[in-house]
Design a protein around this motif. Structure first.
Motif, mmCIF file in Angstrom:
data_model
loop_
_atom_site.group_PDB
_atom_site.id
_atom_site.type_symbol
_atom_site.label_atom_id
_atom_site.label_comp_id
_atom_site.label_asym_id
_atom_site.label_seq_id
_atom_site.Cartn_x
_atom_site.Cartn_y
_atom_site.Cartn_z
ATOM 1 N N HIS A 131 -8.557 1.747 39.926
ATOM 2 C CA HIS A 131 -9.132 1.713 38.563
ATOM 3 C C HIS A 131 -9.372 3.076 37.915
ATOM 4 O O HIS A 131 -10.503 3.423 37.572
ATOM 5 C CB HIS A 131 -10.397 0.860 38.505
ATOM 6 C CG HIS A 131 -11.447 1.067 39.551
ATOM 7 N ND1 HIS A 131 -11.799 2.288 40.007
ATOM 8 C CD2 HIS A 131 -12.259 0.173 40.184
ATOM 9 C CE1 HIS A 131 -12.757 2.150 40.893
ATOM 10 N NE2 HIS A 131 -13.058 0.876 41.024
ATOM 11 N N LYS A 149 -10.499 -0.427 52.108
ATOM 12 C CA LYS A 149 -11.171 0.021 50.879
ATOM 13 C C LYS A 149 -12.304 0.983 51.224
ATOM 14 O O LYS A 149 -13.147 0.693 52.088
ATOM 15 C CB LYS A 149 -11.739 -1.201 50.152
ATOM 16 C CG LYS A 149 -12.648 -0.892 48.960
ATOM 17 C CD LYS A 149 -11.844 -0.589 47.713
ATOM 18 C CE LYS A 149 -12.712 -0.223 46.521
ATOM 19 N NZ LYS A 149 -13.230 -1.365 45.798
ATOM 20 N N HIS A 203 -12.260 3.713 45.590
ATOM 21 C CA HIS A 203 -13.038 3.778 44.344
ATOM 22 C C HIS A 203 -13.563 5.208 44.269
ATOM 23 O O HIS A 203 -14.470 5.582 45.005
ATOM 24 C CB HIS A 203 -14.192 2.762 44.380
ATOM 25 C CG HIS A 203 -15.110 2.855 43.188
ATOM 26 N ND1 HIS A 203 -15.482 1.753 42.459
ATOM 27 C CD2 HIS A 203 -15.727 3.914 42.597
ATOM 28 C CE1 HIS A 203 -16.281 2.124 41.465
ATOM 29 N NE2 HIS A 203 -16.455 3.432 41.537
HETATM 30 ZN ZN ZN Z 1 -14.405 -0.053 42.306
#
Ligand code: ZN
Ligand code: URP
Ligand code: ZN
Length: 449
Positions: free
Chosen positions: A236, A149, A180
């Protein structure tokens, strides 16, 4: 053959097709798919859909953020997930500055081990203090972290140069980087401007994170991945502009995939109009946007921009959220969605005609398993784990903190009616949810390497 368990007379729904058949289970595995199967125990699935157990590849259980820890632990969170038909999750490991990736993974595994009722894996986070640990990426991969991540926002964000270094190290292993993607520099500039002008209400959270800048970050990280020669999965995605970057990159032949979440598909920025703390509860990042954005995401879902729908479940209690009520940027970000995700995508997506039932299964079960290397999960095939959901497509559930099993004490989906809900959840051949009860013993979940 007398199977341990037979799921009989249901309509099996896979990512490819739907058909009527029985499923025979032996030793926790799907052993046969056919007609007229007999077993020691039989579950009648007449008029029901039978799907693979759903897979949620983005959850934050008992995750420390600032002064708080997200409110569902590995027991309560996985139990709520199971009520919603989810049989596997992937959570996150964040290592401390002086801690190795392997020690941090062991620490996180030990938190889940005595509690989880469904199977679980972990993404390894690479933050700014971890750039000097990139020689440990291979060891983390071998220990079962098939994905890493990277943040482009918050304190954990990497610079573009650091992202490139991380991508190169991840690329050596064949693991999948997950990102992200937001433009932090623009966001912090807009937050400062808005707060200094006295615009502190929750609606200014969305206004400080423009969709064009989310799309810019998505495009930038896709280009970085293309330059480094690695695939990339964008977490997301909250707006069509960002989804469009994924779609375009795929047309150009890049190995890019996209995730969106129920909060972007079921809520709009009207949630911020509620008085007091209620209006601040749904703050999460990227932010919940307009109805135009929401409908644009649904349109992208029938195309090739999205490959997984995950919950990004990251709940905080009302008291914790209220601690930041003085200004939107002080509210701990995140919403609970782990339980409603799978039925919500059926209710909103399939019933309203945005996607087919096979796309629903692909987005929530099959593609998550394929992308993250969960080889025994995500499909109904002989030899796979018998992770199954008997799903009642007509059952109505009104969402509230009473009907859901999450522990935050609130839900952003309060009073929404879902048509279609899991009746029985089976994990590795064991009925873990049935007749409205959880029958799974605490800690039965297994680590998925
Ligand atoms: Zn996030
Ligand atoms: O606001 C959110 N989404 N919190 C969870 C952490 C993250 O960014 O995924
Ligand atoms: Zn998240």
């Amino acid at each position: 053959m007398n199977y341990d368990l037979v799921v009989k007379n249901g309509t099996i729904v896979t990512a490819m097709t739907s058909y009527k058949a029985d499923i025979g289970i032996i030793d926790g595995k799907i052993s046969a798919i056919g007609r007229g199967l007999a077993g020691k125990e039989v579950l009648d699935a007449t008029d029901r859909l039978v799907t693979p157990g759903a897979i949620d590849t983005h959850v934050h259980l008992e995750m420390p953020i600032g002064n708080f820890v997200s409110s569902d632990d590995f027991y309560e969170g996985t139990k709520a997930a199971a009520f919603g038909g989810t049989t596997s999750i992937i959570d996150f490991v964040e290592s401390r500055k002086e801690q190795s990736f392997l020690d941090a993974l062991e620490e996180r595994k030990s938190k889940a081990a005595g509690k989880a009722v469904i199977d679980y894996g972990f993404h390894m986070t690479i933050g700014p203090d971890d750039i000097r640990k990139l020689d440990q990426v291979q060891a983390a991969y071998e220990a079962g972290c098939r994905s890493f991540k990277i943040y482009m926002a918050y304190g954990l964000r990497l610079t573009d140069g650091e992202i490139l270094k991380a991508f190169e190290a991840i690329g050596e292993t064949g693991a999948l980087p997950v990102v992200h993607a937001e433009n932090w520099d623009v966001i912090t500039t807009l937050i400062e401007k808005n707060i200094s002008e006295g615009n502190t209400g929750p609606e200014w959270h969305t206004r400080s994170r423009p969709s064009l800048m989310e799309a810019e970050a998505v495009g930038r990280v896709i280009d970085l991945a293309a330059y480094a020669g690695v695939p990339v999965h964008i977490f997301h995605i909250s707006c069509p502009e960002a989804a469009e970057r994924v779609r375009q990159a795929r047309i150009q032949g890049h190995y890019v995939s996209g995730e969106t979440c129920p909060q972007y598909l079921c809520l709009t920025d009207e949630v911020f109009e509620a008085e007091g703390i209620e209006g601040a509860l749904p703050i999460c990042s990227p932010p919940i946007r307009s109805i135009i954005d929401q409908l644009g995401l649904w349109e992208h879902l029938s195309g090739d921009s999205f490959h997984t729908i995950s919950s990004d479940h990251c709940p905080f209690t009302k008291e914790e959220k209220a601690s930041g009520l003085s200004a939107f940027n002080r509210v701990p970000g995140g919403v609970p969605s782990i339980e409603m995700r799978f039925p919500a995508i059926f209710s909103r997506g399939v019933r309203e005609g945005f996607i087919t039932e096979n796309q629903w299964v692909d987005l929530c079960c099959t593609m998550p398993a394929r992308l993250f290397g969960l080889e025994n999960k995500g499909d109904i095939q002989v030899g796979k784990d018998a992770d199954l959901v008997i799903f009642d497509p007509g059952k109505e559930v009104v969402l509230s903190e009473e009907t859901l099993h999450e522990t935050a004490g609130w839900t952003p989906y309060k009073n929404m009616t879902m048509t279609g809900w899991p009746e029985t959840t089976i994990s590795r051949g064991q009925i873990i949810i049935g007749n409205g009860e959880c029958t799974a013993e605490k800690g039965r979940g297994k680590y998925l390497a």
